[in-house]
Design an enzyme around this catalytic site. Structure first.
Site, PDB file in Angstrom:
ATOM      1  N   ASP A 188       5.388  51.928  51.565  1.00  8.87           N
ATOM      2  CA  ASP A 188       4.285  51.186  52.182  1.00  8.87           C
ATOM      3  C   ASP A 188       4.510  49.690  51.976  1.00  8.87           C
ATOM      4  OD1 ASP A 188       1.966  50.046  53.104  1.00  8.87           O
ATOM      5  OD2 ASP A 188       0.644  51.516  52.169  1.00  8.87           O
ATOM      6  N   HIS A 193      -0.352  43.866  50.423  1.00  6.41           N
ATOM      7  CA  HIS A 193      -0.246  44.235  49.016  1.00  6.41           C
ATOM      8  C   HIS A 193       0.785  43.413  48.245  1.00  6.41           C
ATOM      9  CE1 HIS A 193      -2.740  47.522  50.306  1.00  6.41           C
ATOM     10  NE2 HIS A 193      -1.823  47.913  51.161  1.00  6.41           N
ATOM     11  N   ILE A 208      -4.042  42.928  47.314  1.00  3.37           N
ATOM     12  CA  ILE A 208      -4.794  44.027  46.718  1.00  3.37           C
ATOM     13  C   ILE A 208      -3.871  45.230  46.512  1.00  3.37           C
ATOM     14  CG2 ILE A 208      -6.947  43.255  47.758  1.00  3.37           C
ATOM     15  CD1 ILE A 208      -6.656  45.472  49.846  1.00  3.37           C
ATOM     16  N   GLY A 211      -4.604  51.418  48.567  1.00  7.45           N
ATOM     17  CA  GLY A 211      -5.600  52.454  48.344  1.00  7.45           C
ATOM     18  C   GLY A 211      -4.968  53.762  47.915  1.00  7.45           C
TER      19      GLY A 211
END
Length: 285
Positions: A188, A193, A208, A211
């Site tokens: 990912d 991120h 961040i 998830g």
């Protein structure tokens, strides 16, 4: 160009071959915080190839291709900017324990487009089978800001009644400052991120955590704490991403035992227990 719901739903499924090795499994486990302490026998089952068990949430990265969010944005009828997209939730059902090495066929399609007013939610379903039959089915809920309000179907609610009483167990899991940089090596590479400038354009002060990294960390906490470390007991796992997590924070994971299931709530300990995962259920044998 807005989302064309009719085109997205009518599109032919996308099918391809995926494969993975023990090295991929080990990298994923390290990316969700396994291996601490490094010599703990309970951690070695996630990190040592001679005794490797596969946490079912590995299914979300198996094959190393684009994750559900990015893959969903390449489907027919979906043309939106990545900066307006968030992963809204994830559901996973496993048919049998995942092997540490495998080759399988993955078939993906958009199965629902929901109009939530200020946003649209796409549901991308991926079904994976190998030579022995079905392995897993996953649903990624893709939240696209600014694409709602066109009068479409709002879809079913995913909100559950909150568990009552004190949790049966509460554990805390620290997140390393470089956790997102390590986790992204499983496939990912969304710059949200890792790239501070992109994160600011998306409305965040800094990058961040994925998830799905929180998702994996939470399942590991449940398996290790209430399921005796037995990854094969997990049958399904559903969670709604209720808030962001920043690298360097601490996850507080609360667990309530139910018949054949564990209800879970996850929050960011340093931010007054701001919700992170909600409506979270792990079904097990």
């Amino acid at each position: 160009m807005p989302i064309d719901a009719a085109k997205a739903l009518a599109a032919e499924p996308r099918t391809g071959e995926i494969s993975w090795t023990p090295k991929d499994v080990q990298l994923y486990h390290l990316g969700i915080g396994a291996g601490v302490p490094a010599t703990d026998p309970d951690e070695l089952r996630y990190t040592l190839e001679s005794r490797l068990h596969v946490l079912p949430s590995f299914a979300t990265v198996a094959g190393g291709g684009p994750p559900g969010v990015i893959s969903g944005l390449s489907m027919p009828g979906v043309e939106v900017e990545l900066a307006r997209v968030l992963h809204g939730g994830q559901a996973l059902t496993v048919s049998r324990p995942l092997p540490a090495r495998g080759t399988a066929t993955a078939t993906s399609r958009i199965v629902a487009v929901h109009d939530k007013g200020k946003a649209a939610v796409l549901v991308l379903r991926t079904e994976v089978t190998d030579a022995d039959g079905p392995l897993w089915t996953s649903d990624a809920r893709i939240f696209v800001r600014g694409e709602g309000g066109r009068g479409g179907d709002r879809g079913p609610t995913t909100r559950l009644v909150e568990p009552t009483g004190a949790p049966d167990r509460t554990v805390e899991r620290p997140i390393r400052e470089d956790q997102a940089l390590l986790y992204r090596l499983s496939g990912d590479y969304n710059p949200l991120h890792a790239d501070p400038e992109f994160a600011r354009r998306a409305g965040f002060d800094r990058p961040i955590l994925h998830g799905l990294c929180t998702y994996g960390m939470t399942l590991k906490a449940v398996v290790d704490t209430l399921l005796g470390g037995d990854v094969t007991r997990v049958r399904s796992y559903t969670a709604r991403f209720a808030g962001v997590v920043y690298p360097g924070e601490t996850l507080r994971v609360r667990m309530w035992r139910q018949e054949g299931a564990v209800r879970v709530a996850v929050s960011a300990a340093e931010r007054d227990d701001a919700p992170v995962l909600a409506d979270t259920v792990v079904e097990h044998t």
